[in-house]
Design an enzyme around this catalytic site. Structure first.
Site: not given
Length: 241
Positions: A84, A169
């Site tokens: 995620h 990220h």
């Protein structure tokens, strides 16, 4: 002829319900419930670890899983279903405030437009010395603004987020002991994020596991980009001879 040796006294018989006590120097009996090693843990936590995030879709994770195959040593890969992009992390949310975060998510993400996310290259945190995290960078127009608005709304509720600056990220692996680095990898994958989620992070010896608390649809309308204009003659880029 009578036996001159004295007879031993008869051993007393135990009465029902009477148990013999422990022998001198022997092991003590069972400890009372709730005491000693092995007793059940009755501690009830009063806070939870929560985070808002954009999920990585199933058609993007195979490339990331393939890259994880290059890991060696003490690296521990993040499962594909847990990949995620974290928007905000809340390390200690009181149990009674979870509903407030659900309402916030519904209000904020309903007005947010879907985001076109692009994967970039891999990196490490920290970058110097022995890193603890291996990740791949993510870029999207409007992503930083969405994360900033979300964090501001969370703080307006009187709740705390982590103090780290937002850097989009996807975490690929974590480690605790020494392990070799993987050379940089570039990913061409991209996707449109049409939903976000509020998740609970539960720590385990094998690594954290995530439980979905609530899911939100991004229903806003993307902003229309301003039309390109020709530069004025005095603003035109001059070629160098």
């Amino acid at each position: 002829m009578t036996d001159p040796r004295p007879k031993r006294p008869a051993r007393p018989t135990s009465q029902p319900g009477n148990k013999p006590g422990p022998k001198a120097g022997g092991r003590p009996g069972p400890k009372a419930a709730g005491k000693g090693r092995g007793a059940p843990d009755t501690h009830t936590p009063t806070t939870q670890r929560l985070f808002f995030a954009l999920p990585v879709p199933a058609d993007v994770t195979p490339a990331l899983v393939a890259a994880q195959g290059k890991l060696r040593g003490n690296w521990r890969s993040v499962p594909a279903e847990q990949m995620h992009v974290t928007l905000a992390y809340l390390p200690a949310v009181p149990l009674g405030r979870v509903d407030d975060l659900k309402k916030l998510g519904t209000r904020l993400f309903t007005d947010a437009a879907p985001l076109d996310l692009k994967l970039r290259g891999t990196g490490y945190f920290p970058n110097e010395g022995s890193p603890r995290v291996w990740f791949v960078k993510v870029e999207a127009e409007g992503l930083n603004e969405l994360a900033a608005a979300l964090r501001a709304e969370i703080q307006a509720l009187g709740l705390s987020t982590d103090d780290l600056p937002f850097k989009a990220h996807v975490t690929l692996a974590r480690k605790k002991g020494p392990a070799p680095r993987v050379p940089p990898i570039l990913f061409p994958e991209h996707w449109t994020a049409g939903s976000a989620g509020l998740h609970r992070s539960i720590l385990r010896k094998t690594g954290p596991i995530h439980e979905t608390v609530s899911t939100f649809r991004l229903r806003g309308t993307p902003a229309t980009p301003a039309p390109a204009t020709e530069p004025a003659p005095d603003e035109a880029i001059q070629e160098t001879p």
